[in-house]
Design a protein around this motif. Structure first.
Motif, PDB file in Angstrom:
ATOM      1  N   TYR A 166       0.834  -1.208   0.000  1.00  0.00           N
ATOM      2  CA  TYR A 166       0.000   0.000   0.000  1.00  0.00           C
ATOM      3  C   TYR A 166       0.871   1.263   0.000  1.00  0.00           C
ATOM      4  O   TYR A 166       0.640   2.187  -0.781  1.00  0.00           O
ATOM      5  CB  TYR A 166      -0.933  -0.010   1.219  1.00  0.00           C
ATOM      6  CG  TYR A 166      -1.701   1.273   1.374  1.00  0.00           C
ATOM      7  CD1 TYR A 166      -2.792   1.550   0.556  1.00  0.00           C
ATOM      8  CD2 TYR A 166      -1.322   2.225   2.323  1.00  0.00           C
ATOM      9  CE1 TYR A 166      -3.486   2.742   0.676  1.00  0.00           C
ATOM     10  CE2 TYR A 166      -2.001   3.413   2.444  1.00  0.00           C
ATOM     11  CZ  TYR A 166      -3.084   3.668   1.626  1.00  0.00           C
ATOM     12  OH  TYR A 166      -3.766   4.852   1.751  1.00  0.00           O
ATOM     13  N   GLU A 167       1.857   1.301   0.874  1.00  0.00           N
ATOM     14  CA  GLU A 167       2.717   2.488   0.971  1.00  0.00           C
ATOM     15  C   GLU A 167       3.539   2.688  -0.297  1.00  0.00           C
ATOM     16  O   GLU A 167       3.758   3.820  -0.731  1.00  0.00           O
ATOM     17  CB  GLU A 167       3.639   2.379   2.193  1.00  0.00           C
ATOM     18  CG  GLU A 167       2.929   2.436   3.530  1.00  0.00           C
ATOM     19  CD  GLU A 167       2.240   3.768   3.792  1.00  0.00           C
ATOM     20  OE1 GLU A 167       2.693   4.806   3.259  1.00  0.00           O
ATOM     21  OE2 GLU A 167       1.246   3.763   4.525  1.00  0.00           O
ATOM     22  N   THR A 168       4.006   1.592  -0.883  1.00  0.00           N
ATOM     23  CA  THR A 168       4.809   1.700  -2.097  1.00  0.00           C
ATOM     24  C   THR A 168       3.966   2.229  -3.255  1.00  0.00           C
ATOM     25  O   THR A 168       4.415   3.079  -4.029  1.00  0.00           O
ATOM     26  CB  THR A 168       5.416   0.332  -2.462  1.00  0.00           C
ATOM     27  OG1 THR A 168       6.177  -0.141  -1.348  1.00  0.00           O
ATOM     28  CG2 THR A 168       6.339   0.438  -3.664  1.00  0.00           C
ATOM     29  N   LYS A 169       2.736   1.727  -3.378  1.00  0.00           N
ATOM     30  CA  LYS A 169       1.859   2.179  -4.466  1.00  0.00           C
ATOM     31  C   LYS A 169       1.432   3.632  -4.288  1.00  0.00           C
ATOM     32  O   LYS A 169       1.261   4.359  -5.260  1.00  0.00           O
ATOM     33  CB  LYS A 169       0.622   1.287  -4.550  1.00  0.00           C
ATOM     34  CG  LYS A 169       0.926  -0.085  -5.092  1.00  0.00           C
ATOM     35  CD  LYS A 169      -0.313  -0.955  -5.079  1.00  0.00           C
ATOM     36  CE  LYS A 169       0.042  -2.369  -5.509  1.00  0.00           C
ATOM     37  NZ  LYS A 169      -1.092  -3.285  -5.388  1.00  0.00           N
ATOM     38  N   LEU A 210       9.466  10.593  -3.904  1.00  0.00           N
ATOM     39  CA  LEU A 210       9.670  10.049  -2.559  1.00  0.00           C
ATOM     40  C   LEU A 210      10.461   8.749  -2.619  1.00  0.00           C
ATOM     41  O   LEU A 210      11.373   8.535  -1.811  1.00  0.00           O
ATOM     42  CB  LEU A 210       8.328   9.826  -1.867  1.00  0.00           C
ATOM     43  CG  LEU A 210       8.407   9.227  -0.468  1.00  0.00           C
ATOM     44  CD1 LEU A 210       9.161  10.150   0.478  1.00  0.00           C
ATOM     45  CD2 LEU A 210       7.021   8.928   0.067  1.00  0.00           C
ATOM     46  N   LEU A 211      10.140   7.886  -3.573  1.00  0.00           N
ATOM     47  CA  LEU A 211      10.881   6.627  -3.710  1.00  0.00           C
ATOM     48  C   LEU A 211      12.348   6.889  -4.053  1.00  0.00           C
ATOM     49  O   LEU A 211      13.244   6.214  -3.538  1.00  0.00           O
ATOM     50  CB  LEU A 211      10.227   5.733  -4.760  1.00  0.00           C
ATOM     51  CG  LEU A 211       8.843   5.193  -4.404  1.00  0.00           C
ATOM     52  CD1 LEU A 211       8.256   4.424  -5.570  1.00  0.00           C
ATOM     53  CD2 LEU A 211       8.889   4.326  -3.159  1.00  0.00           C
ATOM     54  N   ILE A 266      18.068   7.317  -2.240  1.00  0.00           N
ATOM     55  CA  ILE A 266      19.261   8.124  -1.936  1.00  0.00           C
ATOM     56  C   ILE A 266      19.621   8.013  -0.458  1.00  0.00           C
ATOM     57  O   ILE A 266      20.786   7.812  -0.101  1.00  0.00           O
ATOM     58  CB  ILE A 266      19.040   9.599  -2.340  1.00  0.00           C
ATOM     59  CG1 ILE A 266      19.028   9.725  -3.860  1.00  0.00           C
ATOM     60  CG2 ILE A 266      20.115  10.503  -1.748  1.00  0.00           C
ATOM     61  CD1 ILE A 266      18.647  11.101  -4.356  1.00  0.00           C
ATOM     62  N   LEU A 267      18.622   8.118   0.417  1.00  0.00           N
ATOM     63  CA  LEU A 267      18.891   8.019   1.857  1.00  0.00           C
ATOM     64  C   LEU A 267      19.409   6.637   2.235  1.00  0.00           C
ATOM     65  O   LEU A 267      20.300   6.516   3.094  1.00  0.00           O
ATOM     66  CB  LEU A 267      17.639   8.365   2.650  1.00  0.00           C
ATOM     67  CG  LEU A 267      17.204   9.824   2.569  1.00  0.00           C
ATOM     68  CD1 LEU A 267      15.887  10.035   3.300  1.00  0.00           C
ATOM     69  CD2 LEU A 267      18.273  10.746   3.128  1.00  0.00           C
TER      70      LEU A 267
END
Length: 148
Positions: A54-57, A63-64, A69-70
């Motif tokens: 859910y969070e990925t979609k 943001l991804l 990068i982080l």
């Protein structure tokens, strides 16, 4: 918090001990391989898989990309931390990590001055004196560890 700190201390001591017998590269690779396996084990839980999907979609490409990068910066930091652990005393490496607090204070102070709508750091006299005293104590502790 005590358990987390104790776990980090045990990890550092074990890693330092192991790098006396194996190369740093082997230690780094094995540590990250084990961390990856433990991280992937979270996907064994159905609730975690659903939340992750859910969070990925729902996340934007920006943001991804920022998360990627982080994560890369975190792995580079872990590399240098483990390299330092393989080279010197664990106490000295962790003493240097205490300077992170001061960097956070400096960054928060600069943001507070130039972008006060993002964050507001207290820059009163008492707070500055406490930070300066903390810096002096950290430097003294590092000198004691390094010179003894």
């Amino acid at each position: 918090m005590v358990i987390a700190c104790l776990s980090f201390a045990l990890y550092a001591i074990i890693f330092r001990y192991c790098t006396r017998f194996i190369s740093f590269t082997n230690g780094f690779v094995w540590t990250h391989l084990i961390m990856t396996i433990f991280s992937l084990s979270l996907f064994l839980q159905k609730k975690f898989r659903l939340d992750f999907a859910y969070e990925t979609k729902s996340a934007s490409v920006g943001l991804l990309f920022l998360v990627l990068i982080l994560a890369t910066v975190a792995h580079v930091g872990a590399f240098f931390n483990q390299w330092a652990l393989s080279l010197g005393p664990v106490a000295l490496v962790f003493a240097f990590e205490g300077f992170q607090v001061l960097f956070v204070f400096v960054i928060a102070s600069l943001l507070s001055i130039f972008l006060p709508n993002i964050i507001k750091e207290e820059l009163d006299r008492r707070n500055l004196i406490l930070k300066i005293l903390a810096l002096i104590l950290m430097i003294a502790g590092i000198l004691v560890l390094a010179l003894s």
